[in-house]
Design a protein around this motif. Structure first.
Motif, PDB file in Angstrom:
ATOM      1  N   GLU A  41      -5.205  -5.305   8.919  1.00  0.00           N
ATOM      2  CA  GLU A  41      -4.106  -4.371   8.728  1.00  0.00           C
ATOM      3  C   GLU A  41      -3.918  -4.205   7.222  1.00  0.00           C
ATOM      4  OE1 GLU A  41       0.526  -3.521   9.956  1.00  0.00           O
ATOM      5  OE2 GLU A  41      -0.322  -5.499  10.358  1.00  0.00           O
ATOM      6  N   TYR A  91      -6.807  -0.928   9.520  1.00  0.00           N
ATOM      7  CA  TYR A  91      -5.844  -0.113  10.258  1.00  0.00           C
ATOM      8  C   TYR A  91      -4.463  -0.230   9.643  1.00  0.00           C
ATOM      9  CZ  TYR A  91      -4.236  -4.402  12.551  1.00  0.00           C
ATOM     10  OH  TYR A  91      -3.730  -5.652  12.802  1.00  0.00           O
ATOM     11  N   ASN A  92      -3.629   0.738  10.017  1.00  0.00           N
ATOM     12  CA  ASN A  92      -2.239   0.768   9.577  1.00  0.00           C
ATOM     13  C   ASN A  92      -1.408   1.252  10.749  1.00  0.00           C
ATOM     14  OD1 ASN A  92       0.135   2.564   8.323  1.00  0.00           O
ATOM     15  ND2 ASN A  92      -0.381   0.933   6.898  1.00  0.00           N
ATOM     16  N   GLU A 100      -2.075   2.583  16.351  1.00  0.00           N
ATOM     17  CA  GLU A 100      -2.694   2.266  15.064  1.00  0.00           C
ATOM     18  C   GLU A 100      -3.476   3.472  14.568  1.00  0.00           C
ATOM     19  OE1 GLU A 100      -3.733  -2.391  16.100  1.00  0.00           O
ATOM     20  OE2 GLU A 100      -5.292  -0.868  16.283  1.00  0.00           O
ATOM     21  N   ARG A 124      -6.865   3.851  12.624  1.00  0.00           N
ATOM     22  CA  ARG A 124      -7.992   2.948  12.345  1.00  0.00           C
ATOM     23  C   ARG A 124      -9.120   3.683  11.633  1.00  0.00           C
ATOM     24  NH1 ARG A 124      -7.708  -1.693  15.132  1.00  0.00           N
ATOM     25  NH2 ARG A 124      -9.919  -2.115  15.283  1.00  0.00           N
TER      26      ARG A 124
END
Length: 139
Positions: free
Chosen positions: A65, A100-101, A129, A131
């Protein structure tokens, strides 16, 4: 611009300034006080003696992340792309699969963040997410 690893990272006035009007709680930092140690791995972007932004990477189970934070006065100047490129390189050096965020539900401008990430190759998945496959190191 210089990419500087913070080991260990601490909460400080520069991080608060870069967050601008965004609350640290929005990103899972709780309510840190100056000097509090922060989890995960952090880097800062400097231009001379000025901090322009931060990158955070939390790798687990082959993915990471990430968080990209840019000084409100320096947004739309390439600092975010610089941070994202460096975080991708960090992930590639670790042979991770994806970065990912997750844009927080309470983020005041989720479309801007989602648009930035999409413009840099991130795609949404079914669990919320955004990605991106990590390229092989050196690719």
């Amino acid at each position: 611009m210089r990419w500087v690893r913070e080991t260990p990272a601490h909460w400080d006035a520069d991080k608060q300034r870069v967050l601008g009007d965004l609350a640290p709680e929005l990103f899972g930092f709780g309510s840190p006080g100056v000097g509090d140690v922060l989890a995960d791995e952090w880097w800062r972007v400097e231009d001379g003696d000025q901090v322009l932004g931060y990158g955070r990477l939390d790798d687990t189970w082959g993915d990471a992340e990430i968080l990209v934070l840019v000084d409100p006065q320096r947004r739309r100047s390439g600092v975010g792309a610089f941070i994202l490129e460096r975080l991708e390189a960090e992930a590639a050096a670790r042979h991770l699969n994806y970065i990912y965020n997750v844009v927080p539900d309470r983020h005041p401008d989720p479309e801007k963040v989602t648009g930035f990430l999409a413009a840099h190759g991130f795609t949404p998945n079914a669990v919320g997410e955004l990605r991106k496959k990590v390229p092989a190191e050196g690719a």
